[in-house]
Structures are given as C-alpha cells and as structure tokens.
Design a protein around this motif. Structure first.
Motif, PDB file in Angstrom:
ATOM      1  N   CYS A 162       0.847  -1.196   0.000  1.00 21.22           N
ATOM      2  CA  CYS A 162       0.000   0.000   0.000  1.00 21.22           C
ATOM      3  C   CYS A 162       0.881   1.245   0.000  1.00 21.22           C
ATOM      4  O   CYS A 162       1.664   1.434   0.939  1.00 21.22           O
ATOM      5  CB  CYS A 162      -0.919   0.024   1.214  1.00 21.22           C
ATOM      6  N   SER A 163       0.760   2.060  -1.027  1.00 16.96           N
ATOM      7  CA  SER A 163       1.527   3.313  -1.064  1.00 16.96           C
ATOM      8  C   SER A 163       0.568   4.496  -0.937  1.00 16.96           C
ATOM      9  O   SER A 163      -0.427   4.583  -1.651  1.00 16.96           O
ATOM     10  CB  SER A 163       2.342   3.422  -2.357  1.00 16.96           C
ATOM     11  N   ARG A 222       9.778   3.878   2.537  1.00 12.36           N
ATOM     12  CA  ARG A 222       9.755   5.055   1.672  1.00 12.36           C
ATOM     13  C   ARG A 222       9.585   4.574   0.233  1.00 12.36           C
ATOM     14  O   ARG A 222      10.458   3.892  -0.311  1.00 12.36           O
ATOM     15  CB  ARG A 222      11.040   5.860   1.809  1.00 12.36           C
ATOM     16  N   VAL A 223       8.450   4.896  -0.397  1.00 13.07           N
ATOM     17  CA  VAL A 223       8.222   4.447  -1.769  1.00 13.07           C
ATOM     18  C   VAL A 223       9.227   5.140  -2.685  1.00 13.07           C
ATOM     19  O   VAL A 223       9.442   6.355  -2.598  1.00 13.07           O
ATOM     20  CB  VAL A 223       6.760   4.724  -2.209  1.00 13.07           C
ATOM     21  N   PRO A 224       9.897   4.391  -3.564  1.00 11.75           N
ATOM     22  CA  PRO A 224      10.949   4.986  -4.402  1.00 11.75           C
ATOM     23  C   PRO A 224      10.383   6.038  -5.357  1.00 11.75           C
ATOM     24  O   PRO A 224       9.274   5.906  -5.874  1.00 11.75           O
ATOM     25  CB  PRO A 224      11.506   3.782  -5.173  1.00 11.75           C
ATOM     26  N   SER A 250       3.706   2.309   2.549  1.00  9.63           N
ATOM     27  CA  SER A 250       4.801   3.207   2.179  1.00  9.63           C
ATOM     28  C   SER A 250       4.253   4.578   1.830  1.00  9.63           C
ATOM     29  O   SER A 250       3.054   4.761   1.593  1.00  9.63           O
ATOM     30  CB  SER A 250       5.579   2.635   0.983  1.00  9.63           C
ATOM     31  N   ALA A 251       5.156   5.541   1.781  1.00 13.38           N
ATOM     32  CA  ALA A 251       4.845   6.909   1.369  1.00 13.38           C
ATOM     33  C   ALA A 251       6.127   7.511   0.801  1.00 13.38           C
ATOM     34  O   ALA A 251       7.220   6.973   1.029  1.00 13.38           O
ATOM     35  CB  ALA A 251       4.334   7.731   2.553  1.00 13.38           C
TER      36      ALA A 251
END
Length: 511
Positions: free
Chosen positions: A189-190, A253-255, A232-233
């Motif tokens: 989940c982002s 941490r989403v790339p 993630s965010a």
C-alpha cells in the motif's frame, strides 16, 4: 441593441463571472453525484463484487479438484497494480504509476493495471480502465473509483498474483485488502496524499469534513493499516504522521524518480533563447526568470511568492527583479492572474504544459520556486534539479527529509518570511547552475522501479509462511473433496447398478 452593447462593455468581468459560476455549478453537481454513488450505489455493487470474487474462487476450486494446476511457479513476477491515477490525468501520482508500470514491464514482469482512465494510444491488453468511477469534485479533470467493479473482483478471485500494489488515496481499499487477506496475497500500500490537510482545505464545514474523513478511514486507511503487508509513502515522516509510529516496522519510503528526458543538456544550442522569447516573453539574457510548475489551487500557496517580486512602475513589491512564469492550471488560476495584475507584477501564466515539454522550461529559467507545504514528495522539485535549474525549497518535514543533504542551505526558506525568500532566490540565481553542474542530482524511474521491486520481494517474503500454510491447507482440502466426490460417485454407481443384483444373489445364497 443597447442591452447588447452594455453586455459587450462588461466583457471580461462578465465572462469571468460566468466561468466561475459554471465551475461552481459543476463542482456542486459532481459532489452530489459522488455522494449518491458512494452512499447509495456503493453497497449493492460492493456485494456484487464479493459475489463475483467468491464465484471465481469456487471455479478455481473446481479446476484444482479436476487436476488443473493453479498458481504454478514462473520466472517473472505477476504484479497487479490498482490505482485511480494514470495518464491522461496530469499530476504526480499518475506520472509515478505509469513510470513504474513501464519500467517493470520492460524488465519482463507481468504487470496488470486496473485504473479509472487510460490513454488509448498507450493502452495494452494488460491495462484495464474498468474501475467504476465518477468525476473528482475537487479536481474536475480526474476521476475517483467508488467501487471495485466486476472485472477487478474476477481478476482478484480467479487469477494468481505474487503481489498487489494498491495506490492511495482509494475508496476500494477495504475490498481489495479483505479479499487479498483471504487469499494471503501480499499487498503493498503506497500513500501519496495528506488527506487530513486536503480535506479541511476543500471542505471547510467541519461536520461534513469529519464525517468524510471517518468514512475514508473506515473503508480505506484503516484496512491498509490492518491488512497491508507493507505501507509506504514518498517520505517516512509523512508515513509516520499518516499511519502512526506504532507501525514503524512495516513502513517504507516508496521509491521516487523522474524521466530520462529531465537532463541539463539542451535539445539544441538555441533552446534557451527560443524558449525565453517565445514562452516567457523575455528577449534579453539579463532579465531573470523565476519558474513555478504546479497545480493552481489553494493548498499550493502560489500567491505567497507575490510579495517578494518587484512590481513594475507605480506598484509596491519586493526586491526580486524577475519575470514570474507559472506552468499549470487549476481553480485558482483566474484569481492568481487577477492578483498579479493588481500588484503590477510581470507574470506569465502558461496553463497546462505537456510533461515532455517541461525540461525546456526548466533549462531556460534562472531558478525554480515552490511555495507548497502540502507535498508528500514533490516531483517537480526533482525535475528542476535534474535539469540543472536551482530549486528554492521551503523548510518542512517532507522537504527536509529529502533535500537537507542535497541542496545548499542558502536555497531554503521559511514560508511567510519574505526577506528570507528573496535571499534564497538571489543565492540560487548567483551561481546555482554551476553548483548543480558540480553536484548533479540523478534519480530516475528506472532506478526507482528496481527499488520498488525489492519492496515487492520483501512483501512476498513476509507473506511466504502464511501462503505456504494456506497452500498446504488448500491441498489437504482438495484431497478431501476428491475423496468425498469419488466416494459419492462410487456409492451412486454401486447403488444404481450393483445393489439390486447383489441383494438377489445374497438372498439366493442364504436360501
């Protein structure tokens, strides 16, 4: 005739009033439509989606019992991405999602996308713009999925997936996460929008806003916190604030990155001169250009830069002698243009600019500025820096995490402090491009996609034990069903063809 002449004299003011009235009417209409669809239509269609999912599961059961192999191991990954955000929508989340898909497919992975809209020229058989959606009442050029729909329910129930990527904000997270939890499919989940900030910005009536946030948490965010394998965010500080520090072990941490076209190398030797004269209206090299690229809406705070800019003759203003160029569109555009005219600021509003044309603007400007404190990453900041354009960035948790170690402190400022902003712009214009040439910033979507795949692998590994337990249980139950079915069939055959002859034989034998 005289009334017609009077209307013509009112011209621009009347047109602006009509335009604003049309926008308000459209906003109200779309808001009512969204309310009706989410409150009245949502639950019946949600029940239908669950029905389709369990029918698909029943058919998989029949296939397994009859000997058809399901969920066979393959060399690549089977990835399902569910998002409201894809081109032709023009914002950072759509750009991000499309880039992930493009690069992961180029690596040989099976990436199937479900979304609310897609560009027909780019659509493939793996793209499904089938999520039932209505127009976003707060951004009329985008759409919000209000229900998973039959096709997505079928794909979740009938197909095998290594991982599902659910992009937030989303109103269908509860359905997706619950059925994936049933099947033990890992879900990544982002989260990309600070919902609490935007909700209060767009819905000032507190009871309605609080009810909307409660419902969003109920069907969206809370299921992600409960069932999401990883959340993630774009920054960890936003992830902690949005989801809670107690979930720290499952936060990532989403790339992030940007396209290869964002480079400091011009397309042709005369690019800077041509762009400045044709797009900016600047015909000499001495005049400075301050560029802003963003959606023009209240939460972006575009108007905060006006006090720092020097006004033309007869006006009051700050010390920055430059032309302000704003690329972007949105509900605040008309009011911003009017305010810039009132302050007698040299400002050029370009409207929406195609994404592939932005590098030329960045390379032609002397510096780039953002006034927004609502970003969860801010892709335009990265785009500017990769094009060699110094970026003036405000102090806030998100930008501090990303850029504290990557740009000079002299390019930073506190929002609301006009003298500090003026100094930051002056510092960036004085040798900023030379500094970036010596300290280039390079973050591409190709590298980001590779890092995202590593997150997927982590999800798969975290869920492997649960999936193996479920696989063993399903195999055991399949054998039990086979034994039961064979026993019933054998009993029927015996009773139908052999029972009576056998009973006659036993009677004769006993006699």
């Amino acid at each position: 005739s005289s009334s017609f002449d009077d209307d013509r004299k009112k011209g621009p003011g009347r047109d602006l009033a009509c335009w604003m009235g049309a926008k308000i009417a459209a906003l109200r209409t779309h808001y009512v439509v969204l309310l009706v669809f989410t409150v009245i239509v949502y639950f019946p269609r949600l029940c239908l989606s669950y029905l389709v999912f369990f029918i698909a599961q029943a058919l998989r059961l029949i296939a397994r019992i009859s000997g058809v192999q399901t969920n066979r191991p393959v060399a690549n990954r089977r990835i399902l991405i569910i998002t409201d955000y894809m081109p032709p929508q023009t914002h950072g989340i759509a750009i991000r999602c499309h880039a992930y898909v493009k690069h992961m497919r180029s690596m040989g992975h099976e990436v199937v996308v479900f979304c609310t809209a897609y560009e027909a020229s780019r659509e493939t058989s793996f793209d499904n713009p089938n999520i039932p959606a209505v127009v976003n009442p707060f951004n009329l050029k985008n759409r919000i999925g209000y229900n998973p729909g039959v096709k997505l329910a079928w794909f979740l129930g009938a197909h095998s997936w290594d991982v599902v990527h659910l992009v937030y904000p989303s109103l269908i997270g509860g359905f997706v996460l619950s059925v994936c939890s049933w099947r033990r499919i890992p879900v990544y989940c982002s989260h990309h929008v600070e919902m609490a900030m935007f909700a209060h910005e767009h819905v000032p009536f507190a009871p309605v806003c609080n009810f909307g946030m409660f419902m969003y948490n109920l069907i969206g965010k809370w299921p992600a916190m409960r069932w999401g394998t990883l959340n993630s965010a774009p920054t960890l500080c936003f992830a902690r604030d949005h989801l809670g520090k107690e979930y720290e072990d499952r936060l990532r941490r989403v790339p992030s990155g940007t396209h290869e076209v964002f480079t400091s190398q011009p397309d042709d030797p005369n690019e800077r001169r041509d762009v400045r004269s044709k797009r900016f209206g600047v015909t000499d090299d001495k005049t400075k250009v301050v560029l802003m690229v963003q959606r023009l809406s209240g939460e972006k705070g575009t108007e905060r830069i006006f006090p720092a800019l020097r006004a033309q003759e007869g006006g009051d203003g700050g010390s920055v002698d430059a032309v302000l160029v704003v690329a972007g569109d949105g509900p605040s555009k008309a009011s911003l243009e009017a305010e810039a005219k009132r302050r007698k600021i040299r400002a050029v509003f370009l409207g929406n600019v195609p994404h592939h044309e932005l590098p030329r603007l960045y390379r032609a400007a002397d510096c780039w500025v953002t006034m927004s404190l609502s970003e969860t990453f801010g892709l335009t900041t990265l785009e500017a820096l990769m094009c060699g354009c110094p970026a003036i960035i405000p102090y806030c948790d998100v930008f501090n995490e990303i850029w504290d170690e990557r740009v000079p402190k002299t390019w930073r400022y506190h929002v609301g402090n006009v003298p500090e902003l003026e100094k930051a712009i002056a510092a960036a214009q004085d040798g900023g491009r030379e500094w970036l040439a010596a300290h280039p910033v390079r973050m591409t979507w190709k590298g980001a996609s590779e890092e995202l795949l590593a997150h997927y692998e982590e999800c798969i590994k975290m869920s492997s034990k649960d999936r193996q337990t479920l696989r063993d249980f399903v195999a055991f139950m399949d054998h039990c069903f086979r034994v039961a079915i064979c026993s019933v069939c054998a009993t029927w055959v015996l009773m139908r063809y052999y029972y009576k002859p056998l009973m006659r034989f036993l009677k004769q034998f006993s006699a």
